[in-house]
Design a protein around this motif. Structure first.
Motif: not given
Length: 101
Positions: A34-45
């Motif tokens: 609900e209410g979600f527009i977008w996401k950027v996934w982040t990672e630092d192995p």
């Protein structure tokens, strides 16, 4: 006005393409929140950390997502989740070409 959720946590992996393959169904399910527009996934192995930057329509939907997502991560054995919610200043963000409402 929209709201940004910033989430990060320690995670042993997977990262990169293995993460993309393993979490594809989770990514698709986030689209239904609900209410979600977008996401950027982040990672630092290198430091074994992952998370994301999310955009939600309202503060209430952002708060609801953070509560649910923190519980979901705990079910995966991930604790110590750092989550913050910020209101977006859309006027300044537009000047800098930010993809938010």
């Amino acid at each position: 006005m929209s709201y940004i959720v910033q989430v990060d946590f320690k995670m042993d992996g997977p990262f990169g393409e293995e993460m993309a393959e393993g979490f594809a169904d989770l990514a698709k399910s986030i689209n239904e929140e609900e209410g979600f527009i977008w996401k950027v996934w982040t990672e630092d192995p290198e430091v074994k950390e992952a998370g994301g930057i999310y955009n939600f329509e309202t503060k209430e939907t952002a708060e609801k997502y953070v509560e649910m997502h923190t519980k979901r991560l705990a079910s995966f054995g991930i604790t110590g989740v750092n989550a913050k919610i910020f209101a977006v200043n859309s006027t300044l963000t537009a000047i800098n070409k930010g993809p938010v409402n």
